[in-house]
Design a protein around this motif. Structure first.
Motif, PDB file in Angstrom:
ATOM      1  N   LEU A  97       0.873  -1.264  -0.002  1.00 54.60           N
ATOM      2  CA  LEU A  97       0.038  -0.066  -0.035  1.00 54.60           C
ATOM      3  C   LEU A  97       0.796   1.229   0.048  1.00 54.60           C
ATOM      4  CD1 LEU A  97      -2.807  -1.144   2.490  1.00 54.60           C
ATOM      5  CD2 LEU A  97      -3.164  -0.726  -0.013  1.00 54.60           C
ATOM      6  N   PHE A  98       1.783   1.317   0.884  1.00 52.79           N
ATOM      7  CA  PHE A  98       2.820   2.593   0.915  1.00 52.79           C
ATOM      8  C   PHE A  98       3.552   2.598  -0.447  1.00 52.79           C
ATOM      9  CE2 PHE A  98       6.472   5.115   2.149  1.00 52.79           C
ATOM     10  CZ  PHE A  98       5.798   5.999   2.651  1.00 52.79           C
ATOM     11  N   ALA A  99       3.758   1.399  -1.029  1.00 53.18           N
ATOM     12  CA  ALA A  99       4.601   1.683  -2.396  1.00 53.18           C
ATOM     13  C   ALA A  99       3.864   2.099  -3.484  1.00 53.18           C
ATOM     14  CB  ALA A  99       5.309   0.220  -2.734  1.00 53.18           C
ATOM     15  N   ALA A 100       2.306   1.756  -3.357  1.00 48.97           N
ATOM     16  CA  ALA A 100       1.675   2.185  -4.321  1.00 48.97           C
ATOM     17  C   ALA A 100       1.254   4.002  -4.303  1.00 48.97           C
ATOM     18  CB  ALA A 100       0.219   1.438  -4.040  1.00 48.97           C
ATOM     19  N   MET A 101       1.270   4.134  -2.668  1.00 44.61           N
ATOM     20  CA  MET A 101       1.099   5.821  -2.569  1.00 44.61           C
ATOM     21  C   MET A 101       2.268   6.399  -2.885  1.00 44.61           C
ATOM     22  SD  MET A 101      -1.371   5.697   1.020  1.00 44.61           S
ATOM     23  CE  MET A 101      -0.150   4.803   2.044  1.00 44.61           C
ATOM     24  N   SER A 102       3.476   5.921  -2.656  1.00 40.27           N
ATOM     25  CA  SER A 102       4.525   6.800  -2.694  1.00 40.27           C
ATOM     26  C   SER A 102       5.352   6.554  -4.064  1.00 40.27           C
ATOM     27  CB  SER A 102       5.659   6.486  -1.742  1.00 40.27           C
ATOM     28  OG  SER A 102       6.123   5.256  -1.896  1.00 40.27           O
ATOM     29  N   GLY A 103       5.131   5.365  -4.703  1.00 44.02           N
ATOM     30  CA  GLY A 103       5.758   4.955  -6.057  1.00 44.02           C
ATOM     31  C   GLY A 103       7.382   5.121  -5.635  1.00 44.02           C
ATOM     32  N   SER A 145      10.577   2.813  -4.364  1.00 48.96           N
ATOM     33  CA  SER A 145      10.986   1.543  -3.739  1.00 48.96           C
ATOM     34  C   SER A 145      11.725   1.910  -2.332  1.00 48.96           C
ATOM     35  CB  SER A 145      11.773   0.627  -4.707  1.00 48.96           C
ATOM     36  OG  SER A 145      12.145  -0.383  -4.090  1.00 48.96           O
ATOM     37  N   PRO A 146      12.792   2.746  -2.659  1.00 50.63           N
ATOM     38  CA  PRO A 146      13.717   3.101  -1.250  1.00 50.63           C
ATOM     39  C   PRO A 146      13.013   3.842  -0.153  1.00 50.63           C
ATOM     40  CG  PRO A 146      14.776   3.787  -2.987  1.00 50.63           C
ATOM     41  CD  PRO A 146      13.423   3.333  -3.898  1.00 50.63           C
ATOM     42  N   ALA A 147      12.026   4.505  -0.356  1.00 49.18           N
ATOM     43  CA  ALA A 147      11.332   5.130   0.603  1.00 49.18           C
ATOM     44  C   ALA A 147      10.315   4.288   1.353  1.00 49.18           C
ATOM     45  CB  ALA A 147      10.261   6.205  -0.076  1.00 49.18           C
ATOM     46  N   THR A 148       9.728   3.301   0.749  1.00 46.74           N
ATOM     47  CA  THR A 148       8.744   2.288   1.113  1.00 46.74           C
ATOM     48  C   THR A 148       9.804   1.369   2.207  1.00 46.74           C
ATOM     49  OG1 THR A 148       7.325   1.983  -0.772  1.00 46.74           O
ATOM     50  CG2 THR A 148       7.362   0.377   0.619  1.00 46.74           C
ATOM     51  N   CYS A 149      10.921   1.010   1.756  1.00 45.00           N
ATOM     52  CA  CYS A 149      11.857   0.110   2.366  1.00 45.00           C
ATOM     53  C   CYS A 149      12.088   0.866   3.676  1.00 45.00           C
ATOM     54  CB  CYS A 149      13.083  -0.252   1.884  1.00 45.00           C
ATOM     55  SG  CYS A 149      12.759  -1.417   0.546  1.00 45.00           S
ATOM     56  N   ALA A 150      12.346   2.033   3.807  1.00 46.07           N
ATOM     57  CA  ALA A 150      12.899   2.899   5.005  1.00 46.07           C
ATOM     58  C   ALA A 150      11.559   3.193   5.781  1.00 46.07           C
ATOM     59  CB  ALA A 150      13.363   4.279   4.447  1.00 46.07           C
ATOM     60  N   GLY A 159      21.526  -3.546  -6.178  1.00 48.84           N
ATOM     61  CA  GLY A 159      20.491  -3.628  -5.493  1.00 48.84           C
ATOM     62  C   GLY A 159      20.172  -2.661  -4.476  1.00 48.84           C
ATOM     63  N   LEU A 160      19.590  -1.670  -4.823  1.00 47.98           N
ATOM     64  CA  LEU A 160      19.204  -0.411  -3.940  1.00 47.98           C
ATOM     65  C   LEU A 160      18.768  -0.851  -2.598  1.00 47.98           C
ATOM     66  CD1 LEU A 160      19.766   2.613  -3.536  1.00 47.98           C
ATOM     67  CD2 LEU A 160      17.593   3.025  -4.762  1.00 47.98           C
ATOM     68  N   ASN A 161      17.517  -1.647  -2.609  1.00 43.58           N
ATOM     69  CA  ASN A 161      16.879  -2.022  -1.455  1.00 43.58           C
ATOM     70  C   ASN A 161      17.646  -2.775  -0.548  1.00 43.58           C
ATOM     71  OD1 ASN A 161      14.710  -0.810  -3.101  1.00 43.58           O
ATOM     72  ND2 ASN A 161      13.375  -2.496  -2.718  1.00 43.58           N
ATOM     73  N   LEU A 162      18.589  -3.507  -1.097  1.00 44.74           N
ATOM     74  CA  LEU A 162      19.311  -4.259  -0.126  1.00 44.74           C
ATOM     75  C   LEU A 162      20.233  -3.338   0.753  1.00 44.74           C
ATOM     76  CD1 LEU A 162      20.812  -6.884  -2.381  1.00 44.74           C
ATOM     77  CD2 LEU A 162      19.147  -7.159  -0.952  1.00 44.74           C
ATOM     78  N   TYR A 163      20.818  -2.258   0.076  1.00 37.50           N
ATOM     79  CA  TYR A 163      21.699  -1.253   1.044  1.00 37.50           C
ATOM     80  C   TYR A 163      20.802  -0.482   1.871  1.00 37.50           C
ATOM     81  CZ  TYR A 163      25.294  -2.768  -2.298  1.00 37.50           C
ATOM     82  OH  TYR A 163      26.163  -3.685  -2.861  1.00 37.50           O
ATOM     83  N   VAL A 164      19.680  -0.144   1.423  1.00 39.29           N
ATOM     84  CA  VAL A 164      18.680   0.699   2.351  1.00 39.29           C
ATOM     85  C   VAL A 164      18.228  -0.207   3.482  1.00 39.29           C
ATOM     86  CG1 VAL A 164      16.440   1.511   2.688  1.00 39.29           C
ATOM     87  CG2 VAL A 164      17.401   1.885   0.438  1.00 39.29           C
ATOM     88  N   ILE A 165      18.035  -1.380   3.482  1.00 37.25           N
ATOM     89  CA  ILE A 165      17.787  -2.392   4.364  1.00 37.25           C
ATOM     90  C   ILE A 165      18.834  -2.431   5.356  1.00 37.25           C
ATOM     91  CG2 ILE A 165      17.378  -4.764   5.238  1.00 37.25           C
ATOM     92  CD1 ILE A 165      14.861  -3.295   4.042  1.00 37.25           C
ATOM     93  N   SER A 166      20.240  -2.398   5.035  1.00 39.98           N
ATOM     94  CA  SER A 166      21.560  -2.533   5.466  1.00 39.98           C
ATOM     95  C   SER A 166      21.661  -1.335   6.200  1.00 39.98           C
ATOM     96  CB  SER A 166      22.459  -2.769   4.663  1.00 39.98           C
ATOM     97  OG  SER A 166      23.982  -2.993   5.377  1.00 39.98           O
ATOM     98  N   GLY A 216       9.052  -3.663  -0.911  1.00 36.64           N
ATOM     99  CA  GLY A 216       9.398  -2.308  -1.474  1.00 36.64           C
ATOM    100  C   GLY A 216       9.288  -2.196  -2.838  1.00 36.64           C
ATOM    101  N   THR A 217       9.670  -3.146  -3.733  1.00 31.19           N
ATOM    102  CA  THR A 217       9.841  -3.023  -5.099  1.00 31.19           C
ATOM    103  C   THR A 217       8.331  -3.094  -5.598  1.00 31.19           C
ATOM    104  OG1 THR A 217       9.654  -5.413  -5.297  1.00 31.19           O
ATOM    105  CG2 THR A 217      11.826  -4.642  -4.981  1.00 31.19           C
TER     106      THR A 217
END
Length: 438
Positions: A108-114, A116-121, A383-390, A149-150
């Motif tokens: 839902l947040f990914a759909a609202m924000s569009g 991926s990094p913002a969703t992960c964070a 892979g951007l999301n991996l580093y955001v999670i890290s 997040g993707t």
């Protein structure tokens, strides 16, 4: 020189320039200008400014900064935390409800924000510590958020789909609708794997969470439902024939800013300046890549590279599914190194004639391409999301995050296979809502 050999040289030169560290837009302009000067002379440079700015002369492009403002205003508030908390309160008594609520909040947040990094964070800051505190495996906690997040680049409204629509002159409304069922399919596959991994861990305490009263469940909804209403309103206005995508995006951006100010007290000029500054920065980056990709496409067409590749593919006596498999491998590798917008704008001029010649639906292919780009977001080396999670959970090793995300990559590959077997998963809803294409 043979256009096919020239195309191979252009591809190698483009890879080398982009790997040198320059920005994607500037790299495309350097490659385009260099080859145009070599083969068409200095006079070709006179056309570059006209092509560059002409590519931006498209009303549909207005929807990109508007949707980015929507996402930025949401990301700058506690909307992600509230969304997570609301789902956690309502789903906690379901077996494995915590991981389901995290994935639902991501979708839902990914759909609202569009983003991926913002969703992960946004979701990961609350979801990962809570899952780890309750004993969920680190791989499930980190991998589920990274994969969830993707979903923002597939579930509408999606900036990636807008870029594909502009690059291929395809209906943005149809592309949005095409992403709905595959997006829900991916959410379902992610949830199924997460529940299996949770059950396999052998801890019965993970299958049931804490209990909330009905009052606690309802008290968080007023902070979440307005954003969801805006998303539904934007989609209804778009598909109900009330307004164009650009008009609905503008209204949605304004309403999101108003809700951020009224509900989340984002009234200070400094806070609003951050939202508009970040939105402008991201919008300019995307629009510059679009403009540069227009010059790049012109160069490919001017040197007869695009046409020659399409003709060459048409003469090959290869099963079209073998061809589609090769295209998927190419997209997968490109997604490992480049952001989705860059891959779409660079690959679309070459791949679209091939796809159409092979008898594939360009709307269906947009979904296949987007899922490949999702895989790239959780795959090394970029892979951007991996580093955001890290960054969110530095005590979880990058290896654990990567291993935790691999099953979700398998879910995406399974989704691609299902879409190949049942293309109606992507094409049925657009045809049902907007009518079958001729």
């Amino acid at each position: 020189m043979d256009p096919l050999y020239l195309g191979a040289i252009v591809a190698i030169a483009t890879i080398l320039v982009l790997f040198s560290g320059v920005s994607v837009g500037l790299g495309l302009l350097i490659v385009s200008g260099g080859f145009l000067v070599i083969f068409d002379g200095m006079r070709s440079l006179e056309l570059m400014p006209e092509i560059l700015f002409g590519k931006l002369d498209n009303f549909a492009l207005l929807s990109i900064p508007m949707f980015i403002i929507m996402g930025s205003s949401i990301s700058s508030t506690r909307a992600g935390a509230d969304l997570y908390e609301a789902l956690e309160r309502w789903l906690t008594r379901i077996p494995g409800g915590l991981v389901i609520s995290n994935l639902g909040a991501c979708a839902l947040f990914a759909a609202m924000s569009g983003s991926s990094p913002a969703t992960c964070a946004a979701i990961g800051k609350m979801g990962i510590p809570e899952m780890r505190k309750r004993g969920y495996p680190d791989g499930v906690a980190a991998g589920s958020i990274a994969a969830g997040g993707t979903l923002g680049i597939l579930i509408p409204p999606s900036v990636t789909m807008i870029v594909y629509g502009i690059a291929t002159e395809t209906s943005i409304g149809r592309l949005f609708l095409a992403g709905v069922i595959p997006g829900l399919l991916l959410v379902g596959l992610f949830m199924a794997w997460s529940l299996y991994a949770t059950w396999k861990s052998g801890d019965p305490n993970l299958l049931n969470g804490r209990s909330y009263t009905w009052r606690e469940r309802f008290e968080v909804l007023p902070r979440v439902l307005p954003f969801l209403a805006i998303i539904l309103g934007v989609l209804y206005a778009m598909y109900g024939g009330i307004a164009t995508p650009s008009e609905t995006a503008a209204v949605g951006a304004l309403l999101c800013l108003i809700i951020a100010v009224v509900i989340y007290k984002l009234w200070h000029p400094r806070d609003l300046w951050v939202v508009l500054r970040d939105s402008t920065r991201e919008s300019v980056m995307i629009l510059f890549i679009i403009a540069a990709a227009g010059v790049f496409s012109y160069m490919l067409s001017s040197l007869y590279i695009t046409q020659s590749i399409a003709e060459w593919i048409g003469t090959l006596e290869v099963n079209r599914w073998v061809l589609m498999g090769a295209v998927n491998v190419f997209l997968l590798i490109a997604g490992f190194f480049l952001p989705p917008v860059a891959v779409i704008l660079m690959a679309a001029p070459i791949l679209l004639p091939i796809i159409i010649t092979a008898g594939f639906d360009p709307i269906w292919f947009a979904v296949i391409l987007t899922i490949n780009m999702e895989i790239g977001l959780i795959s090394p080396p970029v892979g951007l999301n991996l580093y955001v999670i890290s960054g969110i959970a530095p005590d979880i090793s990058l290896k654990t995050i990567l291993l935790g995300s691999l099953p979700y990559v398998a879910c995406m590959v399974l989704a691609i296979v299902l879409l190949c077997l049942f293309p109606g998963l992507a094409t049925w809803l657009p045809d049902a809502v907007m009518g079958a294409r001729l």
